[in-house]
Design a protein around this motif. Structure first.
Motif, PDB file in Angstrom:
ATOM      1  N   VAL A  16      10.042  29.290 -11.387  1.00 57.24           N
ATOM      2  CA  VAL A  16       8.694  29.835 -11.566  1.00 57.24           C
ATOM      3  C   VAL A  16       8.688  31.186 -10.833  1.00 57.24           C
ATOM      4  O   VAL A  16       9.353  31.316  -9.809  1.00 57.24           O
ATOM      5  N   PRO A  17       7.973  32.193 -11.335  1.00 58.28           N
ATOM      6  CA  PRO A  17       7.989  33.479 -10.624  1.00 58.28           C
ATOM      7  C   PRO A  17       7.467  33.337  -9.193  1.00 58.28           C
ATOM      8  O   PRO A  17       6.671  32.454  -8.907  1.00 58.28           O
ATOM      9  N   SER A  18       7.948  34.214  -8.321  1.00 62.83           N
ATOM     10  CA  SER A  18       7.464  34.181  -6.944  1.00 62.83           C
ATOM     11  C   SER A  18       6.352  35.206  -6.778  1.00 62.83           C
ATOM     12  O   SER A  18       6.235  36.144  -7.569  1.00 62.83           O
ATOM     13  N   LEU A  19       5.564  35.015  -5.752  1.00 66.57           N
ATOM     14  CA  LEU A  19       4.450  35.936  -5.502  1.00 66.57           C
ATOM     15  C   LEU A  19       4.980  37.323  -5.142  1.00 66.57           C
ATOM     16  O   LEU A  19       4.480  38.331  -5.639  1.00 66.57           O
ATOM     17  N   ARG A  20       6.002  37.368  -4.301  1.00 69.94           N
ATOM     18  CA  ARG A  20       6.558  38.676  -3.947  1.00 69.94           C
ATOM     19  C   ARG A  20       7.197  39.337  -5.159  1.00 69.94           C
ATOM     20  O   ARG A  20       7.126  40.544  -5.331  1.00 69.94           O
ATOM     21  N   GLY A  21       7.822  38.514  -6.009  1.00 67.63           N
ATOM     22  CA  GLY A  21       8.405  39.044  -7.242  1.00 67.63           C
ATOM     23  C   GLY A  21       7.337  39.635  -8.143  1.00 67.63           C
ATOM     24  O   GLY A  21       7.500  40.712  -8.715  1.00 67.63           O
ATOM     25  N   LYS A  22       6.208  38.932  -8.262  1.00 65.79           N
ATOM     26  CA  LYS A  22       5.114  39.419  -9.112  1.00 65.79           C
ATOM     27  C   LYS A  22       4.540  40.726  -8.569  1.00 65.79           C
ATOM     28  O   LYS A  22       4.203  41.628  -9.336  1.00 65.79           O
TER      29      LYS A  22
ATOM     30  N   ILE B 209       0.720  31.303 -10.536  1.00 72.59           N
ATOM     31  CA  ILE B 209       1.988  30.677 -10.120  1.00 72.59           C
ATOM     32  C   ILE B 209       1.782  29.171  -9.930  1.00 72.59           C
ATOM     33  O   ILE B 209       2.568  28.359 -10.418  1.00 72.59           O
TER      34      ILE B 209
ATOM     35  N   GLN C 106       1.458  27.332 -13.191  1.00 69.30           N
ATOM     36  CA  GLN C 106       2.753  27.157 -13.866  1.00 69.30           C
ATOM     37  C   GLN C 106       3.534  26.020 -13.205  1.00 69.30           C
ATOM     38  O   GLN C 106       4.151  25.196 -13.902  1.00 69.30           O
TER      39      GLN C 106
ATOM     40  N   GLU D 157      10.570  24.329  -5.066  1.00 66.55           N
ATOM     41  CA  GLU D 157      10.070  25.334  -6.024  1.00 66.55           C
ATOM     42  C   GLU D 157       8.868  26.076  -5.429  1.00 66.55           C
ATOM     43  O   GLU D 157       8.745  27.290  -5.573  1.00 66.55           O
TER      44      GLU D 157
ATOM     45  N   LYS E 165      10.249  28.574  -3.087  1.00 67.50           N
ATOM     46  CA  LYS E 165      10.835  29.737  -3.769  1.00 67.50           C
ATOM     47  C   LYS E 165       9.750  30.663  -4.313  1.00 67.50           C
ATOM     48  O   LYS E 165       9.967  31.858  -4.478  1.00 67.50           O
ATOM     49  N   SER E 166       8.601  30.093  -4.628  1.00 64.49           N
ATOM     50  CA  SER E 166       7.514  30.903  -5.187  1.00 64.49           C
ATOM     51  C   SER E 166       6.706  31.618  -4.111  1.00 64.49           C
ATOM     52  O   SER E 166       5.679  32.218  -4.410  1.00 64.49           O
ATOM     53  N   ASP E 167       7.129  31.495  -2.873  1.00 59.91           N
ATOM     54  CA  ASP E 167       6.503  32.202  -1.735  1.00 59.91           C
ATOM     55  C   ASP E 167       5.191  31.584  -1.255  1.00 59.91           C
ATOM     56  O   ASP E 167       4.476  32.199  -0.464  1.00 59.91           O
TER      57      ASP E 167
ATOM     58  N   MET F  15       3.365  36.435   4.314  1.00 65.40           N
ATOM     59  CA  MET F  15       2.655  37.458   3.552  1.00 65.40           C
ATOM     60  C   MET F  15       1.327  37.799   4.195  1.00 65.40           C
ATOM     61  O   MET F  15       0.574  38.635   3.682  1.00 65.40           O
TER      62      MET F  15
END
Lengths: 270, 383
Positions: free
Chosen positions: A196-202, B15, B18, B44, B47-49, B62
């Protein structure tokens, strides 16, 4: 030269639907009003690229993933998505002259873009696209770059700076290949489960500047690109019509069974 | 759509949705049935922060507010409260390090927790010390540069699965709540073992275990804040963490409402969808109104905390209490809308109801929340 293991992932924007509509007059896909997505097989290519990068980083090497696509300006959105999924950079190849390209012209355009990049060691592609469905761009690109190609990889057994060992499922057996790098591989859905995309990636994806390279940037001749550089041209494309005939059998259960049996026999089914 | 979410906040929601759709919903019934800790899903989430949210940027986080934590928690709770509990419990475990930890402790522990490489747990409750947190018996005796821990913690969420534990123990007996200190204890420390895993009514996929300390020797440098600050550490942590329990309530209630609404439009009785009956319509209207009210209170509490306001105990307690009561009521009503089907495991609402019950109990029972609210009212007035 800096010692970074560079991975290139080739991706494509495709209609995000299984109900593909075709314009009967132009023989092209109707793209208006259709949501577009990353070609599903390419999401496995991105994930594998990012996993290899992470593997390299864990063992103390530097690695980087660059996503490339050829397409209209709006294809930029899938490149941003690739960044949100862990790609470090992205490049869009976009020019009116690229339009209408078959697999050969597409591979040639990709080849010219790859040639512009330095230090790449591995190219990963999805095994085929959802719309074109040919699976030809990967092998053609590898051929043009004169590097080994392994299609349909189902796992990366080993990778170093010099070599890659890839396993794939053939019809009745597993095959394992070891090839020197640089090389290209194509992957299917059995290789991984994309993250799943990461927040930092987004956030990175939102702010990243994505360079656009046109035909001049790739030093290509117009006759070699797009429709004019294509060996194959689609003459007609259509949705097959399925004709179903329904016959209602009436009467008592015995009569119905008798009639059904006779009919099936006529059709050589029983 | 929540019109005042920033782009980044909307990304958090997207996120989580999903993760819920792709990773949680397909497996939640099985995880619940078998009581399997959702390790892959927690990985997961890492990994998604999402573990990075509330941790300051200087330590790999963050640096968002509690509001963003509530958004993530609400969305994950829409999928499964066991997952959301495991996620939130790690936060509960590391908030004490954020609010009370020394620079060295933050540097040492927070980056791995932010990355999701490690998860945390919060160890306060004991067999004899639940709501009466001041009567804990686990002892911490100073021995040179070490403390020796002895005692048993009970019902610890993420017990056995977590790598880092915030443990509350009496270091100065006879001083009541002021004799309690907080310590960071790492999994694998000699003398630190795990007891039985609990078999629960709900949130069955979350790990709930005993922590057993037998002459467990930990460096004095692992104390959080100074000696006797344990109780204050716990209370300050709760002030920050309780809106997220409220957010869990909003999420599970929202999920139950969605199932009930969908079902009411497709289920036909007397030849028409049951959504055409006023009896059902009024239930749905009440459920939806309660969910919106709970969300408004949780978000408000979170925003007030993020504004830097110090006296947040009352609002924080209100958000936890109200939203968890709503979760209980709405999940029960959702079963009623589904009738017999709602009682069956083929539909997800019975699990939601079993899961929702814990929200009225953990992180301070709703009776304790009312105590907190009343005391604050009497002490500081209405506003």
């Amino acid at each position: 030269m800096e010692n970074i293991f560079r991975i290139i992932v080739c991706i494509k924007q495709v209609p995000g639907t299984t109900e593909i509509k075709i314009n009967p007059e132009t023989n092209t896909l109707v793209r208006e009003g259709i949501e577009t997505v990353i070609n599903p097989f390419d999401t496995y290519a991105i994930e594998e690229g990012v996993r290899i990068k992470e593997r390299m980083q864990q063992s103390g090497s530097e690695a980087e993933v660059t996503a490339i696509t050829m397409g209209p300006a709006q294809s930029e959105s899938i490149l941003r998505e690739a960044i949100s999924l862990g790609a470090d950079k992205a490049i869009l190849l976009s020019d009116r002259a690229f339009a209408g390209a078959d697999t050969w012209a597409t591979a040639l355009t990709l080849k010219n873009a790859v040639k512009k990049l330095e230090g790449w060691r591995l190219i990963i592609l999805g095994k085929q696209t959802l719309d074109g469905d040919t699976g030809q761009v990967g092998p053609e690109l590898a051929h043009m770059l004169n590097i080994p190609f392994i299609g349909y990889a189902s796992s990366i057994e080993h990778i170093s700076g010099q070599k890659i060992t890839v396993k794939r499922l053939a019809e009745d057996r597993y095959e394992t290949f070891e090839v020197r790098l640089p090389a290209a591989i194509s992957v299917g859905k059995d290789i991984n489960v994309p993250r799943v995309p990461s927040l930092r990636g987004k956030l990175k994806a939102k702010n990243e500047t994505i360079p656009v390279l046109n035909i001049a940037d790739l030093s290509m001749d117009e006759k070699d690109a797009g429709l004019s550089g294509s060996y194959t041209q689609v003459i007609k494309i259509f949705t097959p019509k399925h004709v179903y005939e329904v016959k209602m059998i009436e009467g008592s259960p015995d009569e119905q069974a008798e009639e059904l049996f006779t009919k099936l026999k006529q059709l050589n089914i029983v | 759509m929540h019109y005042f979410l920033s782009e980044e906040q909307q990304m958090i929601v997207d996120i989580c949705r999903q993760i819920v759709e792709e990773r949680i919903v397909p497996v939640r019934a099985e995880l619940d049935e078998k009581g399997i800790f959702p390790k892959d899903i927690i990985d997961e989430i890492g990994k998604s922060d999402l573990f990075r949210l509330f941790i300051p940027e200087a330590y790999g986080g963050m640096g968002t507010g509690i509001f963003e934590v509530c958004l993530a928690t609400e969305e994950l709770s829409r999928g499964c409260l066991s997952v959301a509990t495991s996620y939130a419990a790690s936060g509960l475990g590391f908030i004490p390090i954020i609010v009370m930890g020394s620079e060295e402790q933050k540097q040492k522990y927070l980056p791995d927790l932010a990355e999701g490489k490690k998860i945390a747990a919060f160890g306060l409750t004991e067999p004899e010390a639940g709501s009466d947190a001041g009567s804990i018996r686990t002892r911490a005796v100073k021995d040179g540069d070490f403390y020796i821990l002895n005692g048993t913690k009970q019902w610890i969420t993420n017990g056995g699965e977590a790598d880092i534990y915030t443990i509350f123990a009496v270091s100065n007996p006879g001083r009541g709540a002021r004799g309690v200190s907080a310590f960071i204890v790492e999994k694998g420390t000699e003398g630190f073992e795990f007891g039985k895993k609990e078999n629960k009514l709900g949130i069955r996929a979350s790990a709930t275990r005993e922590l057993i300390f037998t002459d467990c020797k930990i460096p004095a440098g692992n104390m959080l804040g100074s000696e006797g600050m344990g109780f204050i550490t716990a209370m300050r942590t709760f002030d920050q963490s309780r809106p997220a329990v409220g957010a869990q309530g909003v999420g599970v209630a929202q999920a139950a409402l969605e199932v009930a609404l969908d079902y009411s439009k497709t289920r036909k009785q007397f030849g028409v969808p049951i959504s055409s009956f006023q009896a059902i319509q009024h239930m749905l209207a009440d459920m939806a109104t309660q969910v919106e009210a709970a969300r408004a209170l949780v978000w408000h509490a979170a925003k007030v905390i993020d504004s830097g306001e110090k006296n947040v105990a009352k609002l924080s307690a209100m958000s936890k209490m109200f939203a968890s009561d709503v979760a209980m009521k709405v999940t029960i009503d959702a079963i009623q809308v589904l009738g017999g089907y709602g009682y069956m495991k083929e539909y997800p609402v019975e699990k939601m109801m079993r899961d929702a019950k814990i929200l009225q109990i953990y992180e301070g029972t709703n009776q304790i929340q009312r105590n907190v609210i009343a005391l604050e009212l009497i002490k500081r007035g209405v506003l």
